[in-house]
Design an enzyme around this catalytic site. Structure first.
Site, mmCIF file in Angstrom:
data_model
loop_
_atom_site.group_PDB
_atom_site.id
_atom_site.type_symbol
_atom_site.label_atom_id
_atom_site.label_comp_id
_atom_site.label_asym_id
_atom_site.label_seq_id
_atom_site.Cartn_x
_atom_site.Cartn_y
_atom_site.Cartn_z
ATOM 1 N N SER A 244 0.759 -1.256 0.075
ATOM 2 C CA SER A 244 0.135 -0.060 0.104
ATOM 3 C C SER A 244 0.975 1.095 0.102
ATOM 4 O O SER A 244 2.023 1.231 0.504
ATOM 5 C CB SER A 244 -1.033 0.100 1.446
ATOM 6 O OG SER A 244 -0.257 0.518 2.224
ATOM 7 N N LYS A 245 0.318 2.214 -0.520
ATOM 8 C CA LYS A 245 0.968 3.518 -0.744
ATOM 9 C C LYS A 245 1.328 3.954 0.642
ATOM 10 O O LYS A 245 2.369 4.606 1.068
ATOM 11 C CB LYS A 245 0.093 4.435 -1.453
ATOM 12 C CG LYS A 245 0.871 5.790 -2.038
ATOM 13 C CD LYS A 245 -0.292 6.792 -2.779
ATOM 14 C CE LYS A 245 0.148 7.859 -3.102
ATOM 15 N NZ LYS A 245 1.511 7.809 -4.459
ATOM 16 N N ARG A 246 0.356 3.964 1.660
ATOM 17 C CA ARG A 246 0.574 4.434 2.898
ATOM 18 C C ARG A 246 1.661 3.952 3.448
ATOM 19 O O ARG A 246 2.364 4.596 4.340
ATOM 20 C CB ARG A 246 -0.856 4.012 3.486
ATOM 21 C CG ARG A 246 -1.088 5.049 4.809
ATOM 22 C CD ARG A 246 -2.403 4.590 5.381
ATOM 23 N NE ARG A 246 -2.818 3.090 5.374
ATOM 24 C CZ ARG A 246 -2.585 2.222 6.265
ATOM 25 N NH1 ARG A 246 -1.798 2.714 7.308
ATOM 26 N NH2 ARG A 246 -3.099 1.044 5.821
ATOM 27 N N GLY A 248 4.432 2.592 2.142
ATOM 28 C CA GLY A 248 5.630 2.676 1.403
ATOM 29 C C GLY A 248 5.405 3.018 -0.112
ATOM 30 O O GLY A 248 5.231 4.105 -0.566
ATOM 31 N N ASP A 254 4.709 5.707 -7.552
ATOM 32 C CA ASP A 254 5.639 5.837 -6.357
ATOM 33 C C ASP A 254 6.990 5.647 -6.434
ATOM 34 O O ASP A 254 7.876 6.317 -5.654
ATOM 35 C CB ASP A 254 4.900 4.689 -5.159
ATOM 36 C CG ASP A 254 3.330 4.941 -5.036
ATOM 37 O OD1 ASP A 254 3.006 6.256 -5.089
ATOM 38 O OD2 ASP A 254 2.613 4.101 -4.466
#
Ligand code: GLU
Length: 475
Positions: A244-246, A248, A254
């Site tokens: 998940s972006k949260r 990493g 990203d």
């Protein structure tokens, strides 16, 4: 001929799992002299994100995963776009209805989906409507969907990663093929398109494994050949959770923002679920095109290890053309280091073998503008036999020697000679001179270059000031 397709839905960023699917499809095609096709699956209009299509094209372009076929768009191959093929799906859905493999369903959608189709109360009866009733409903303009008519029995198929899979058809639902807006569902369109585009190998995430029997029943209903299936395992983070972006990074974007090079990302992603026959880890795309094979695919979830990717990025930076690295690092040097009369070429060369990200190259030289206070124990070096006392004495002698050097002679090579002489004079090892000086000038143990090069970089006044500061600390 082997033909694969990447069939993303334009719903947002390019997830790492999606990029891996694209890469494996590309590699399977290329390793067998086949064709790689791009198909935009945009039939779920509610989920469309306007920017997403551009993200897909840009990612494939940057990573070099070029597709080989598609409608002509200004001299280039465009992708196939499902929303432009609406009539095709409708035609095939009507054919299924004719042969009793599908049926019109006039039930309120929510009511049907929420209900257990096996309980008498909720059972949809549309399958049993007479031709007259259907005609009447259609003429009255009643909303409808077209559903697959799942026959009784069992469905088996072979997946090249997961092996033989058999399900009872009673566990499969009469999925919607054509929605009330007239567009097909993914579940229908993928079968029609894979057949019409003559796809030989369907590669996709394992989340589609459970729906595959329904697709096979469609192939069978049409009398079409079922493609080879290659379902890929999940990609998890170091904690065994979904990326998940949260926490990493979850998408190609990203990773690019963090500073990873596209070549390193592709190389790393290739190894997320595939292993070569030997221990090789660094692969160019061209090499992967030759060496990739389905045999090396694994069904255990792949773990995305950011530290490993960082290491790999460093390896790609080391291999990068010197001038290219210099040009890319230069902006960061200029933006972050105030002192300007610097030999950026020398700095770039010194940094190239030491960084995992290009944007970090300047950080190796963060001592140039200002010396941050440092721990006195940095002067201690057992191997070189450097103590606090030796450092104190050496810095005093060094100061004495250096203060008389004319500015025109203040350059690394000359300073080095002067200090070598000093070592001889004082009967000291060269390390016993250069180590204390390095600490005094940089305040660091690890620097991208030696003490005399740093002295040249920061200039005479600043060097003498820092040596004095060291002497004061050591007093
Ligand atoms: N549109 C589907 C997705 O983005 C494609 C699945 C497939 O490759 O069949 O997940």
């Amino acid at each position: 001929m082997t033909r694969t397709r990447f069939a993303p839905s334009p719903t947002g960023f390019m997830h790492i799992g999606n990029l891996r699917t694209a890469l494996y499809e590309y590699l399977i095609a290329k390793s067998q002299g086949g064709k790689f096709i791009l198909r935009i699956e945009d039939t779920d209009q509610k989920r469309l994100v306007p920017e997403a299509e551009k993200i897909i094209f840009d990612t494939l372009k940057i990573t070099g995963l070029k597709h080989d076929e598609g409608p002509d768009v200004g001299g280039n191959f465009g992708p196939y776009v499902q929303s432009e093929r609406k009539e095709i799906y409708k035609k095939y859905a009507l054919e299924l209805i004719k042969n009793n493999h599908a049926y019109y369903c006039f039930c309120d959608k929510e009511e049907f989906d929420a209900g257990d189709r096996f309980s008498e109360k909720n059972k949809c009866n549309c399958k049993n409507l007479s031709a007259d009733e259907i005609k009447k409903n259609l003429e009255a303009g009643k909303n409808f969907v077209i559903r697959q008519n799942i026959p009784d029995g069992e469905t088996s198929f072979f997946d090249q990663v997961y092996g033989e899979i058999t399900v009872k058809n009673s566990e499969l639902d009469d999925q919607v093929l054509i929605k009330s807006d007239g567009l097909p569902t993914y579940n229908f369109a993928n079968v029609i398109d894979d057949h019409l585009m003559e796809i030989t190998h369907v590669v996709r995430g394992c989340e589609y494994l459970s729906s595959t029997p329904k697709y096979n029943l469609l192939y069978k209903a049409f009398g079409w050949q079922i493609p080879e299936y290659i379902h890929l395992p999940l990609i998890l983070d170091e904690h065994g959770e979904k990326l998940s972006k949260r926490k990493g990074a979850a998408s190609f974007e990203d990773l690019m923002k963090i500073g990873f090079l596209p070549e390193a990302i592709i190389n790393y992603i290739a190894l997320l679920g595939w292993s070569p026959d030997n221990n090789q880890e660094i692969f160019s795309l061209a090499e992967l095109e030759k060496k990739f094979n389905v045999r090396g695919l694994s069904k255990s979830p792949a773990i995305f290890d950011l530290a490993k990717l960082k290491w790999m990025n460093g390896e790609y930076i080391k291999k990068m053309d010197k001038d290219k690295f210099y040009n890319l690092a230069l902006d960061y040097f200029k933006k972050n280091i105030k002192k300007s009369d610097l030999d950026y070429k020398f700095m770039a060369e010194a940094a190239q073998t030491r960084v995992e990200f290009i944007e970090d190259a300047w950080k190796l030289f963060d001592f140039v503008d200002e010396l941050r206070d440092y721990d006195l124990d940095l002067f201690l070096n057992k191997k070189m036999k450097v103590t606090h006392e030796i450092s104190y004495d050496v810095l005093n002698c060094v100061l004495d020697k250096l203060k008389d050097i004319e500015l025109k002679n203040w350059y690394g090579e000359n300073l080095k000679n002067v200090l070598m002489e000093l070592a001889k004079e004082k009967n000291l090892k060269t390390g016993q001179i250069f180590w204390p000086l390095l600490i005094a000038l940089s305040g660091k143990k690890n620097t991208p270059c030696g003490a005399t090069e740093i002295a040249e970089m920061i200039g005479k006044d600043e060097s003498l000031k820092r040596i004095n500061f060291g002497i004061e600390k050591l007093k």
